[in-house]
Write an enzyme that holds these catalytic residues in place. Structure first.
Site, PDB file in Angstrom:
ATOM      1  N   ASP A   5       0.825  -1.204   0.000  1.00 55.22           N
ATOM      2  CA  ASP A   5       0.000   0.000   0.000  1.00 55.22           C
ATOM      3  C   ASP A   5       0.861   1.257   0.000  1.00 55.22           C
ATOM      4  O   ASP A   5       0.479   2.264  -0.602  1.00 55.22           O
ATOM      5  CB  ASP A   5      -0.926   0.004   1.205  1.00 55.22           C
ATOM      6  CG  ASP A   5      -2.118  -0.923   1.022  1.00 55.22           C
ATOM      7  OD1 ASP A   5      -2.393  -1.274  -0.136  1.00 55.22           O
ATOM      8  OD2 ASP A   5      -2.760  -1.271   2.022  1.00 55.22           O
ATOM      9  N   ALA A   6       2.000   1.209   0.653  1.00 56.36           N
ATOM     10  CA  ALA A   6       2.878   2.382   0.672  1.00 56.36           C
ATOM     11  C   ALA A   6       3.418   2.690  -0.721  1.00 56.36           C
ATOM     12  O   ALA A   6       3.514   3.865  -1.103  1.00 56.36           O
ATOM     13  CB  ALA A   6       4.034   2.161   1.647  1.00 56.36           C
TER      14      ALA A   6
END
Length: 90
Positions: A66-67
């Site tokens: 997700d980062a």
């Protein structure tokens, strides 16, 4: 072509690039998370005693995936609101 046409062309191509960045980044993140979670469920079904160990690693990798997508969105917003390519047109 005059400067206004160059400006419009740069903004149009930047918009297409932003859409591709966000769209392909989201698709890649979703596919990666889906594959990883399905592998986690398969491993948990085979060896239930490994669930706590595997679960920690899955959550860590979920955050990293997700980062990377959020970094892509940040770069897309940089090009959307502070486009450095527009400095070429004077």
């Amino acid at each position: 072509m005059d400067n206004l046409q160059y400006l419009a062309m740069i903004q149009a191509y930047t918009g297409i690039g932003i859409g591709l960045m966000i769209g392909l980044g989201a698709a890649g993140a979703c596919i990666g998370i889906g594959i990883m979670c399905s592998s986690f469920l398969e491993g948990a079904a085979r060896q239930p005693e490994m669930i706590p160990t595997l679960q920690g690693k899955v959550f860590l990798l979920l955050g990293l995936i997700d980062a990377s997508f959020i970094i892509g969105v940040g770069l897309a917003m940089l090009f959307a609101f502070g486009n450095p390519l527009l400095a070429v047109i004077k």
